[in-house]
Scaffold this motif. Structure first.
Motif, short mmCIF file in Angstrom:
data_model
loop_
_atom_site.label_atom_id
_atom_site.label_comp_id
_atom_site.label_asym_id
_atom_site.label_seq_id
_atom_site.Cartn_x
_atom_site.Cartn_y
_atom_site.Cartn_z
N ASN A 163 28.34 66.21 -100.98
CA ASN A 163 27.33 66.74 -101.78
C ASN A 163 27.64 68.11 -102.32
OD1 ASN A 163 26.53 64.52 -101.27
ND2 ASN A 163 24.45 64.89 -100.55
N SER A 164 27.98 68.90 -101.45
CA SER A 164 28.10 70.52 -101.65
C SER A 164 29.43 70.87 -101.94
CB SER A 164 27.73 71.15 -100.38
OG SER A 164 26.46 70.94 -100.13
N LEU A 165 30.63 69.90 -101.82
CA LEU A 165 31.93 70.42 -102.20
C LEU A 165 32.19 70.95 -103.62
CD1 LEU A 165 34.60 70.02 -100.49
CD2 LEU A 165 34.97 68.01 -101.80
N LYS A 166 32.78 72.12 -103.63
CA LYS A 166 33.19 72.62 -104.99
C LYS A 166 34.48 72.52 -105.24
CE LYS A 166 28.84 74.87 -105.32
NZ LYS A 166 27.90 74.52 -106.33
N GLU A 167 35.40 72.36 -104.43
CA GLU A 167 36.81 72.42 -104.84
C GLU A 167 37.49 71.43 -103.35
OE1 GLU A 167 39.07 76.10 -103.14
OE2 GLU A 167 37.45 76.51 -104.73
N LEU A 168 38.60 70.85 -104.05
CA LEU A 168 39.49 70.15 -103.10
C LEU A 168 41.06 70.44 -103.27
CD1 LEU A 168 40.22 67.54 -104.91
CD2 LEU A 168 38.00 66.91 -104.17
N SER A 169 41.67 69.76 -102.44
CA SER A 169 43.06 70.04 -102.51
C SER A 169 43.58 68.77 -103.22
CB SER A 169 43.94 70.12 -101.21
OG SER A 169 43.78 69.17 -100.43
N ALA A 170 44.92 68.65 -103.77
CA ALA A 170 45.68 67.50 -104.43
C ALA A 170 45.97 66.59 -103.79
CB ALA A 170 46.69 68.24 -105.37
N ASP A 171 46.29 66.61 -102.60
CA ASP A 171 46.43 65.78 -101.63
C ASP A 171 45.49 65.11 -100.72
OD1 ASP A 171 45.98 67.86 -99.79
OD2 ASP A 171 47.93 67.77 -98.78
N VAL A 172 44.29 65.20 -101.06
CA VAL A 172 43.40 64.54 -100.63
C VAL A 172 43.13 63.13 -100.86
CG1 VAL A 172 41.64 64.88 -102.42
CG2 VAL A 172 40.72 64.56 -99.88
N ARG A 173 42.78 62.13 -100.11
CA ARG A 173 42.90 60.64 -100.45
C ARG A 173 41.81 60.09 -100.02
NH1 ARG A 173 46.40 62.17 -102.94
NH2 ARG A 173 48.46 62.20 -102.51
N PHE A 174 41.10 59.53 -101.49
CA PHE A 174 39.80 58.44 -101.43
C PHE A 174 40.16 57.20 -101.31
CE2 PHE A 174 38.55 62.72 -103.39
CZ PHE A 174 37.93 63.22 -102.42
N ASN A 175 40.11 56.78 -100.05
CA ASN A 175 40.15 54.98 -99.91
C ASN A 175 39.03 54.50 -99.33
OD1 ASN A 175 42.96 55.47 -100.81
ND2 ASN A 175 43.44 56.31 -98.91
N ASN A 176 37.78 55.02 -99.43
CA ASN A 176 36.81 54.55 -98.97
C ASN A 176 36.32 53.39 -99.48
OD1 ASN A 176 35.91 56.86 -100.65
ND2 ASN A 176 33.90 55.80 -100.40
N GLY A 177 35.45 52.46 -98.84
CA GLY A 177 34.89 51.15 -99.45
C GLY A 177 33.66 51.36 -100.26
N GLY A 178 32.90 52.37 -100.22
CA GLY A 178 31.73 52.57 -101.01
C GLY A 178 31.82 53.56 -101.93
N ILE A 179 30.83 54.07 -102.23
CA ILE A 179 30.60 55.32 -103.46
C ILE A 179 31.23 56.58 -102.64
CG2 ILE A 179 28.45 54.30 -104.13
CD1 ILE A 179 26.86 56.77 -102.93
N LEU A 180 31.51 57.53 -103.55
CA LEU A 180 31.96 58.78 -103.40
C LEU A 180 31.19 60.04 -103.98
CD1 LEU A 180 34.12 60.63 -102.17
CD2 LEU A 180 35.63 60.39 -104.21
N ASN A 181 30.27 60.59 -103.38
CA ASN A 181 29.35 61.50 -103.83
C ASN A 181 29.88 62.85 -103.66
OD1 ASN A 181 27.36 63.32 -104.43
ND2 ASN A 181 25.69 62.11 -103.43
N LEU A 182 30.40 63.44 -105.21
CA LEU A 182 30.90 64.77 -105.16
C LEU A 182 30.25 65.30 -106.48
CD1 LEU A 182 34.75 63.55 -105.39
CD2 LEU A 182 33.95 65.15 -103.81
N ARG A 183 29.09 65.50 -106.16
CA ARG A 183 28.09 65.90 -107.10
C ARG A 183 28.26 67.39 -107.52
NH1 ARG A 183 23.05 62.60 -107.71
NH2 ARG A 183 23.52 61.05 -106.62
N ALA A 184 28.46 68.11 -106.75
CA ALA A 184 28.52 69.42 -106.88
C ALA A 184 30.13 70.02 -107.13
CB ALA A 184 28.18 70.55 -105.67
N LEU A 185 31.20 69.19 -107.15
CA LEU A 185 32.54 69.48 -107.43
C LEU A 185 32.66 70.33 -108.83
CD1 LEU A 185 35.08 69.36 -105.96
CD2 LEU A 185 35.62 67.39 -107.54
N GLU A 186 33.36 71.37 -108.83
CA GLU A 186 33.50 72.12 -110.13
C GLU A 186 35.17 72.06 -110.43
OE1 GLU A 186 31.83 75.99 -108.87
OE2 GLU A 186 29.89 75.08 -109.24
N VAL A 187 35.84 72.12 -109.45
CA VAL A 187 37.17 72.09 -109.80
C VAL A 187 38.08 70.95 -109.21
CG1 VAL A 187 39.38 73.36 -109.49
CG2 VAL A 187 37.26 74.79 -109.72
N ILE A 188 38.97 70.27 -110.07
CA ILE A 188 39.47 69.14 -109.47
C ILE A 188 41.28 69.38 -109.80
CG2 ILE A 188 39.15 67.71 -111.31
CD1 ILE A 188 39.11 65.32 -109.25
N PRO A 189 41.97 69.32 -108.89
CA PRO A 189 43.46 69.47 -109.32
C PRO A 189 44.04 68.12 -109.88
CG PRO A 189 43.06 69.46 -106.80
CD PRO A 189 41.83 69.40 -107.64
#
Length: 169
Positions: free
Chosen positions: A75-101
């Motif tokens: 919920n509080s994440l503002k940025e992430l790296s390009a090599d992150v992997r999202f393979n989870n089965g449910g929802i993904l909450n990145l509400r506060a994300l401002e920058v995505i590579p």
């Protein structure tokens, strides 16, 4: 946060893990609540069976993977790296994300919430199982966006628009 400090937190909370080379693999059979952490080390893989709450993280280090069977709350994440992997089965909450590579791919099983994101660079791909909320960009969910074309899958249209740089600033 150091690997050692993270392992100590896992041990204190009773969350089992494995070490494989430079990876720490969280293998808990249930949900994992690490909401109080504001950072984690590089190379963590979350393979727990239920939800994962990392609601206080501001940024993600390299080589983090989310392979949980449940929802992931960042919920509080503002940025992430390009090599992150999202393979989870449910929802993904990145509400506060401002920058995505460029290069980030969403493979989660349900909705992606990106409320505060103001641009989407080419190379971002949505292969998630449900809708994408882009409130700051289009005012709501892409599935409900008035610009959708009847007969064309909304996620295919979104990925095409991203590849053409429509959402870049």
């Amino acid at each position: 946060m150091t690997r050692e400090a993270f392992i100590k937190v896992l041990g204190a909370k009773g969350y089992p893990y494995e070490i494989e080379g430079d990876k720490i693999i969280v293998t808990h059979k249930y949900g994992v609540n690490l909401k109080s952490l504001d950072m984690i080390p590089a190379g963590v893989h979350f393979n727990n069976k239920e939800d994962l709450d990392l609601g206080s993280l501001i940024s993600l280090p390299p080589r983090v993977e989310f392979n949980t069977e449940g929802n992931v709350y960042l919920n509080s994440l503002k940025e992430l790296s390009a090599d992150v992997r999202f393979n989870n089965g449910g929802i993904l909450n990145l509400r506060a994300l401002e920058v995505i590579p460029s290069g980030v791919q969403f493979n989660n099983g349900s909705t992606v919430y990106l409320y505060d994101l103001t641009s989407l660079p080419s190379g971002v791909v949505f292969k998630n199982g449900d809708d994408v909320y882009l409130n700051a960009l289009i005012g709501g969910s892409f599935g409900d966006w008035n610009g959708n074309i009847e007969g064309i899958d909304s996620k295919r249209l979104l990925n095409f628009m991203i590849s053409k740089g429509v959402f870049e600033r």
